[in-house]
Design a protein around this motif. Sequence first.
Motif, PDB file in Angstrom:
ATOM      1  N   PRO A  21       0.843  -1.205   0.000  1.00 27.47           N
ATOM      2  CA  PRO A  21       0.000   0.000   0.000  1.00 27.47           C
ATOM      3  C   PRO A  21       0.877   1.253   0.000  1.00 27.47           C
ATOM      4  CG  PRO A  21      -0.700  -1.550   1.688  1.00 27.47           C
ATOM      5  CD  PRO A  21       0.613  -2.046   1.159  1.00 27.47           C
ATOM      6  N   LEU A  22       0.605   2.152  -0.935  1.00 29.37           N
ATOM      7  CA  LEU A  22       1.439   3.340  -1.104  1.00 29.37           C
ATOM      8  C   LEU A  22       0.551   4.566  -1.262  1.00 29.37           C
ATOM      9  CD1 LEU A  22       4.292   4.499  -1.609  1.00 29.37           C
ATOM     10  CD2 LEU A  22       3.981   3.932  -4.010  1.00 29.37           C
ATOM     11  N   ARG A  23       0.763   5.548  -0.440  1.00 26.11           N
ATOM     12  CA  ARG A  23       0.009   6.798  -0.526  1.00 26.11           C
ATOM     13  C   ARG A  23       0.509   7.586  -1.738  1.00 26.11           C
ATOM     14  NH1 ARG A  23      -3.259   7.654   3.681  1.00 26.11           N
ATOM     15  NH2 ARG A  23      -2.877   6.437   5.565  1.00 26.11           N
ATOM     16  N   CYS A  24      -0.378   7.747  -2.693  1.00 27.27           N
ATOM     17  CA  CYS A  24      -0.003   8.330  -3.989  1.00 27.27           C
ATOM     18  C   CYS A  24       0.402   9.792  -3.884  1.00 27.27           C
ATOM     19  CB  CYS A  24      -1.161   8.157  -4.975  1.00 27.27           C
ATOM     20  SG  CYS A  24      -1.565   6.422  -5.258  1.00 27.27           S
ATOM     21  N   VAL A  56      -4.678   5.395  -2.167  1.00 28.76           N
ATOM     22  CA  VAL A  56      -3.621   4.412  -1.951  1.00 28.76           C
ATOM     23  C   VAL A  56      -3.607   3.430  -3.113  1.00 28.76           C
ATOM     24  CG1 VAL A  56      -2.791   2.589  -0.412  1.00 28.76           C
ATOM     25  CG2 VAL A  56      -3.863   4.627   0.555  1.00 28.76           C
ATOM     26  N   ALA A  57      -2.422   3.212  -3.659  1.00 26.39           N
ATOM     27  CA  ALA A  57      -2.233   2.234  -4.732  1.00 26.39           C
ATOM     28  C   ALA A  57      -1.432   1.062  -4.183  1.00 26.39           C
ATOM     29  CB  ALA A  57      -1.499   2.863  -5.911  1.00 26.39           C
ATOM     30  N   LEU A  58      -1.603  -0.081  -4.817  1.00 20.16           N
ATOM     31  CA  LEU A  58      -0.775  -1.240  -4.512  1.00 20.16           C
ATOM     32  C   LEU A  58       0.388  -1.190  -5.494  1.00 20.16           C
ATOM     33  CD1 LEU A  58      -0.393  -3.816  -2.884  1.00 20.16           C
ATOM     34  CD2 LEU A  58      -1.706  -5.025  -4.638  1.00 20.16           C
ATOM     35  N   ALA A  59       1.547  -0.720  -5.005  1.00 14.61           N
ATOM     36  CA  ALA A  59       2.670  -0.474  -5.905  1.00 14.61           C
ATOM     37  C   ALA A  59       3.978  -0.482  -5.139  1.00 14.61           C
ATOM     38  CB  ALA A  59       2.494   0.877  -6.601  1.00 14.61           C
ATOM     39  N   ASP A  60       5.051  -0.653  -5.888  1.00 15.38           N
ATOM     40  CA  ASP A  60       6.397  -0.528  -5.349  1.00 15.38           C
ATOM     41  C   ASP A  60       6.757   0.967  -5.359  1.00 15.38           C
ATOM     42  OD1 ASP A  60       9.240  -2.015  -4.960  1.00 15.38           O
ATOM     43  OD2 ASP A  60       9.475  -0.245  -6.240  1.00 15.38           O
TER      44      ASP A  60
END
Length: 172
Positions: A21-24, A56-60
Amino acid sequence: IDDLLAMWRKQQQQPEIAPGPLRCLAAAESVAQTLSPLLDARRQRLMIQTAQPDAVALADQRRLEQVLINLLANAQKYAPAGSTITLTITAQQNDVLFALHDEGAGVPFEEQGHLFDLLYRGSNCSNAARGSGIGLALAQALVIEEGGRIWVESAPGRGSTFYFTLPAAGLD
């Protein structure tokens, strides 16, 4: 060199992906700070807009930042001095949409299908806008590996908007 190394790693199937989870907005603001000297040098302004600041995206994180750096560096390079570049982040049901718009010369329709080809440089690339033709190809590869898609909409004289999506993720 970093772009070449990243492309080489991709071709060698050494992805080193650590999605989570990454805060865009935070990732975009970090990249904006990194690129602020380039923008300042040409009196360009980067506006980051979002109606969902907690998207939030699911990303590196490193890969998302690399995509944003490549797209923003391109926009900065091809947009006129004193112009505004706008990054819009929109959380959708299943993904997060990023849209980066510049006020540059735009890309002829017949060239748009080649923009993400490795080593491709458009006909409106001047010697002043130096580039290798690697940045957009790398951005595309990274977005696809993260489960998203990337495309461009552009018209000569109206600038370009580069879009990409990443899968949405919730925070527990």
